[in-house]
Structures are given as C-alpha cells and as structure tokens.
Enzyme design. Structure first.
Site, PDB file in Angstrom:
ATOM      1  N   CYS A 148       0.838  -1.057  -0.127  1.00  9.77           N
ATOM      2  CA  CYS A 148      -0.170  -0.105   0.002  1.00  9.77           C
ATOM      3  C   CYS A 148       0.887   1.369   0.179  1.00  9.77           C
ATOM      4  O   CYS A 148       2.198   1.141  -0.147  1.00  9.77           O
ATOM      5  CB  CYS A 148      -0.937  -0.134   1.131  1.00  9.77           C
ATOM      6  SG  CYS A 148      -0.186   0.434   2.732  1.00  9.77           S
ATOM      7  N   HIS A 163      -5.007   6.299   7.620  1.00  9.49           N
ATOM      8  CA  HIS A 163      -3.557   6.722   8.188  1.00  9.49           C
ATOM      9  C   HIS A 163      -3.080   7.731   7.057  1.00  9.49           C
ATOM     10  O   HIS A 163      -3.402   8.043   6.103  1.00  9.49           O
ATOM     11  CB  HIS A 163      -2.897   5.405   8.301  1.00  9.49           C
ATOM     12  CG  HIS A 163      -2.785   4.504   7.066  1.00  9.49           C
ATOM     13  ND1 HIS A 163      -3.846   3.687   6.787  1.00  9.49           N
ATOM     14  CD2 HIS A 163      -1.999   4.391   6.111  1.00  9.49           C
ATOM     15  CE1 HIS A 163      -3.845   3.137   5.576  1.00  9.49           C
ATOM     16  NE2 HIS A 163      -2.714   3.318   4.924  1.00  9.49           N
TER      17      HIS A 163
END
Length: 653
Positions: A406, A572
């Site tokens: 990611c 995040h």
C-alpha cells in the site's frame, strides 16, 4: 511480463456488467432445462422430427400428446415446460442468489404469481420477481434474526416464508404481470421492426463490442433469450438465439492471427480457435481484440454478415445455444435451418478473416502484448479467465513470495497481509511467505503482488515481472480465494499449516499502542472527512503524532480509499508523513450511524500511525476480529473502553 487480475471498473459499464452478470447467473444454471425443452420441441411438436418422419402423426397419437401442439399450458410437455418450468427455475435461481434456498423458495412463489397473470412465457417477470422475492425475504428475516425463542425457529421460518410468498405472488399477479407484459410486447415490437425493415444485422454494431467489454449478458439473457424463447414457441425457431452465439466471427479473427499474427499471439491462436469454436468459450478471443482494438471492425463486419445470411435463409434455433459451441448451435438448430446456419457461420468467419487480415497486414504499431490484453480483459470481467490465462501460461513457475503493498505500508497492507496469510496457511501452503510493504520500497523480487486496485499501476512499475492481483475489499474479497487457487495451479509446495508469521505476533495485546483515552464509543462525525479528522485528533491528543499528520491522513484518502470492508475503515497518513509520527499508536471510534465512506458504510474507524512494526500484531488481531461476526457484535455492544480492548486483546491472529 506482468499480468494483472481485476483492476478498476467504474461508471456505467460497471453497473451494466453487474446487471448482466446477475441475469446470466439466473439463466446459465438452467441452460440444461432450456436444452431439454428444445429437444422435446424438436421431437414432438407438429413440425418436429418425429412428425416429419411420419411417426405418430395422427392427432391422437402419443407424439401429439407429448408435444401438446400449439398449446401453451394445455396437453403435452412443450407448453407447460416453457410456461411454468423454465420461468420458475429462473425465479428460484434468482431468489437463491440473494438469500440461499429460503430466498429461492420465495422467489419461485413470487414468480408463479407473475406467470399466472399472463398468457406469454414470463422470463422477464421471473428475472424480476425471483430476486425481488429473495431480497424482501432476506430483509424480513433480518428483522427478527436472533430474537426468536429456541424451539420456535422452524415455525416462524415456515410461516413467514409462506405468508410473505403469498403476498409477493399476489403482487406479481396483479401488479407486475401487466407491467412486464407491456415491456415484453414493446421489446417484441422493436425486434419485429428490425426484422420487417431488414435492419437486424445492425444489432452487431452493439452486440460485438458488448461481448468484448463483457456487457453482452444484459442484452443476451435480459432481452434476446426471453424474446427468442417466446418466438420459438410460436414459430418453432428463432434467429434471436444466433445474434450473440454465432461462433463464426471469433473463429475468423483467430484464423487471421494464425496467418498474419506475430509472436505469442500467433502461436496461441490455434489453441484458442479450438477452445472457442468447439468448446464454445467465446471470451478466449477477447484479448486478441483488446490487444488491437481496431479489430472490432472485423468482428462487427463478420457478425453483420452472419446475421444477414440467417435472415436471408430464414433460419433459427429452437432454444439458446450455451455455451456458444458449434456443437451446441447444431444441437438446437431447427430441422429446416441446417444449411443456413452452416452458411452463416462460414460467411461470418470468412468476412471477419478478410477484414482482420487487412488490418493485421497493414499494422505498423509494433509487438503484440497478449498477456497485457488478457489482464485488461480480466479487469473488465472482474475475475480470472482460466481459459485465456492458459494461453499466456504461468508467470515463472511456483509462487513462494507474496507481498501486500500500500502507499505507506503500515495500515491496509498490514491487515490485508494478515488475512491473506491465514487463508494461505489454512490451505496448507505454510512455506509461502506473505509480507507487507510500502510501494516505494518494493523490489522486483516477489512472485505475486497484492494491491488496492487504484495502486496496481504504481506497483507494476516497481515489480514488472510479478503477477499482480487488484483488490477493493481488504477483509473478505474473493480475490484471496483466487490466490489460493493460483498457488495450487503454480505448483507451490503444500505443507501442514504453520503458526502465523512473526509480524502477527510481535504485539500480543493492545498495550500502549491503543490507550483508553484514544477509544471513543459514540463518534460525532457524519462524513468521511469528519471521521478521519476525529480519528486523527485522538492520535494527536495521545501524543502519537504531530498535528500535520492529520492533514496527511486526508491526503492519503484522496489517493486510495482506506475502507477495508465489513464496516471498518483504517485512515492513516502517507509514506512521506512518517516524520510526523512520534511513536506507534492507534485510535478507535465507533459510530451508532455508519459513516458513508465512498459509498460504503463505516461503523468502526481506526486511526493508525506507526514508526516500526509494533502495531502490526494488533492490526492482525483487528483484521480477524472483523472477520468474526461474533467479535464484531461484541464491539458493537461494548459499553466501556475496557470492553473494546478486551475484544482486541482476546483475538489472536
């Protein structure tokens, strides 16, 4: 060479594909029943094979009794099968798709209502009432799920299904039947207009591109099959069954590649031609068109030619030909149509071959990337194409190293890797490693790379020789099961299941990573951005991050969604924002009313910030909490912050 599994599919095409897939899933499991009806029709109707042979051709003969000549629901088998059996099977299948057997039963009851309210075969009605009956029953079951006293489950289930089935059947009879009859009549009028004005070949302008883009199911099973079946009942055959199923155009394209193609495309074309023409798997030729989109002109020309020949010779099939194999086509060809059907396939193949040959011979745009075209086709289809993948072969032997990547490598990838690792180990592939990394840190040393669909192109630049799998739902995506299948196909070593990798066990509990002050049981946010801010400000208040990290969390969300599936989002920061992280920590926010997270509900929002690997163990635990309905229910019912920590600490990845 890189191959990519399902990538981004958006907009109108995505919705049409889903609609077409749903229609196809209702029809395809029942093709055997259509074939049985077609064979019975071919044998026993007044102009059938046995009657033409002079066997039992008197009005009172056993052939006439079986055929039920000219009667919809009267004597014989032909009429009742098309009037009752086929629509109810479709309705049952549609209901079962939504709510298992219970939904199938109610879907069949609902379909009977719309069938009884009309004098035409109610296939469109079945495609509406079947799923509607299953869906409404599922919603009703949800109202009293878990609230029935022990011992009364069967009583409540049976009576609720019966009562609701009666209601939806009545609705189908009085409301939906007239509506669907009107729609069927208008669609039939449209087809009659095309036939009467010799415009039917123009349908290839829509059908041939739609096939390559996987949009044909909505046309074929939603319109052509119902109308064709009705016409076949009245006329004994229908040309509508041949508009999409004719294997001639695909054969002509592959023959052109065999002669004028290059590289792997030319080498694989003979095998693809056999699979397409004899096996009836039309999608085998789709990558050859996607590789050179201009070849769609050849497909349209061939398709129009085939339809034109069919119209000239007045041919048709008695029932749908599925799959679109030459054998299936001949099995359903009307007794007076063999010459015309044969000529239509030959003419379609010939014209497609000639046009494709001209386009390929004049081609100056370089090589042919069949693997890349196959990847594009699979992306549009939404899953692997076993037949097409077989043409380009396996990537490079066994799959031993998998990475879940990611943007930052600390949130979604960690949770996805944890879920995938457990599935792989449960399947017995304990020697296969599954790690998570930031895309920026990827090296071309992995066999398989898993990313969110919006990040796949970036990952391919870093790992061009790897097999790439795109996902959207990190928690329960079917792509994980496909990866397990790939491991078996690639020859990866299967061993006894091992204990989880160290990354899942580095932190046995929430400890100092999730403080009590960072848990909110009643979030106040109403939008996605507000929820991100709320989770980020909890991290700031706990001294985990600098305020600038919250801005980075919003930036991260703009590039790729952090919705994990199963009601969970884990916002995040970006990889560049790690400098704003003082120590590893997470925050937990629960919402009584789920937040709309890019069209998906988020009931739980967990903010993440990490400097090392301290948070990975807890993320693994969180992933498995949200795969367990009972644990999610405990979180939903938690009254104190300690209750939340007890759930997260009590589940070990």
């Amino acid at each position: 060479m890189s191959t990519t599994l399902p990538a981004q599919r958006t907009g109108v095409r995505l919705h049409v594909q889903k609609f077409g897939t749903a229609l196809s899933n209702m029809v395809m499991p029942n093709i055997g029943a259509f074939i049985a009806w077609g064979l019975i029709t071919a044998l026993f109707i007044e102009v059938g094979w046995l009657a033409k042979l002079g066997i039992g051709d008197s009005p009172g003969s056993w052939v006439a009794e079986i055929g039920g000549w000219g009667e919809y629901a009267g004597g014989g088998i032909v009429g009742p099968m098309i009037t009752y059996l086929l629509p109810i099977l479709i309705g049952y299948t549609g209901g079962r798709m939504v709510h298992d057997t219970r939904g199938g039963v109610v879907g069949a009851i609902a379909t009977m209502g719309v069938v009884a309210g009309t004098e035409i075969p109610m296939f469109l009605g079945a495609m509406i009432m079947g799923p509607l009956g299953g869906w409404t029953m599922k919603r009703l079951d949800g109202l009293w799920d878990g609230r029935i006293r022990p011992g009364f489950e069967m009583l409540v289930n049976n009576f609720s299904a019966g009562i609701w089935g009666a209601i939806v059947a009545t609705f189908g009879f009085f409301v939906m039947s007239p509506v669907v009859t009107f729609l069927s009549d208008r669609l039939g009028d449209g087809v009659d207009f095309l036939v009467d004005n010799s415009l039917l070949p123009l349908t290839s302008l829509i059908i041939e591109p739609a096939k390559v883009l996987f949009l044909n199911n909505a046309i074929n099973h939603g319109v052509l099959t119902p109308l064709g079946t009705t016409e076949a009942l009245e006329e004994g055959k229908s040309v509508l069954f041949l508009l999409e199923a004719n294997p001639g155009p695909g054969l002509g394209l592959l023959l052109a590649y065999m002669v004028f193609g290059r590289g792997i495309a030319k080498a694989s074309a003979p095998g693809a031609a056999i699979i397409h023409f004899l096996g009836g798997i039309h999608e085998i030729y789709f990558p050859y068109v996607l590789m050179k989109p201009k070849l769609i002109v050849a497909m349209i020309a061939g398709g129009m030619t085939g339809v034109f020949v069919n119209v000239v010779f007045d041919v048709g099939l008695r029932a749908p030909a599925a799959p679109g194999s030459v054998f299936a086509v001949y099995a359903q060809t009307a007794s007076d149509s063999y010459v015309g059907v044969t000529l239509s396939m030959l003419a379609a193949a010939g014209v497609t071959f000639l046009v494709a040959a001209l386009l390929l011979r004049g081609d100056t745009d370089g090589g042919e990337d069949l693997a890349g075209a196959t990847a594009s086709m699979e992306a549009m289809k939404g899953k692997r194409s076993i037949a097409s993948s077989a043409l380009v072969g396996s990537r490079r032997g066994t799959i031993e190293r998998i990475v879940f990547a990611c943007d930052a490598g600390m949130g979604s990838s960690a949770m996805g890797a944890s879920v995938l690792r457990r599935k792989i180990q449960a399947a017995g592939f304990g020697q296969v490693s599954v790690v998570n990394q930031a895309i920026a840190n990827l090296t071309d040393t992995f066999d398989l790379v898993v990313t969110h669909r919006d990040l796949t192109d970036r990952a391919r630049q870093k790992t061009p020789s790897a097999l790439h799998v795109s996902v959207e739902d990190f928690m329960s995506t079917p792509r994980y099961d496909e990866i397990v299948e790939l491991l078996a196909e690639s020859g990866s070593t299967a061993t006894a299941p091992e204990t989880p990798a160290p990354a899942d066990a580095e932190v046995p509990g929430s400890g100092g990573v999730l403080s009590t002050s960072s848990i909110v049981l009643s979030g106040t946010a109403r939008t996605r951005d507000e929820a991100i801010t709320e989770a980020g400000e909890l991290l700031v208040a706990a001294g985990v991050v600098d305020p600038s990290y919250v801005t980075a969390m919003h930036e991260r969300e703009k590039s790729v969604s952090t919705h994990m599936g199963n009601g969970l989002a884990i916002p995040h920061g970006t990889n560049e924002a790690k400098a704003a992280v003082r120590r590893t920590g997470i925050s937990f926010v629960r919402y009584a009313e789920p937040v709309d997270w890019n069209g998906k509900p988020a009931e739980f929002v967990i903010g993440i910030a990490g400097t090392g690997n301290e948070h990975l163990g807890l993320l693994g635990q969180i992933a498995h909490v949200f795969l367990d309905k009972d644990q999610v229910a405990r979180l939903r019912a938690a009254r104190t912050e300690d209750d939340v920590r007890a759930v997260l600490d009590g589940v070990h990845a």
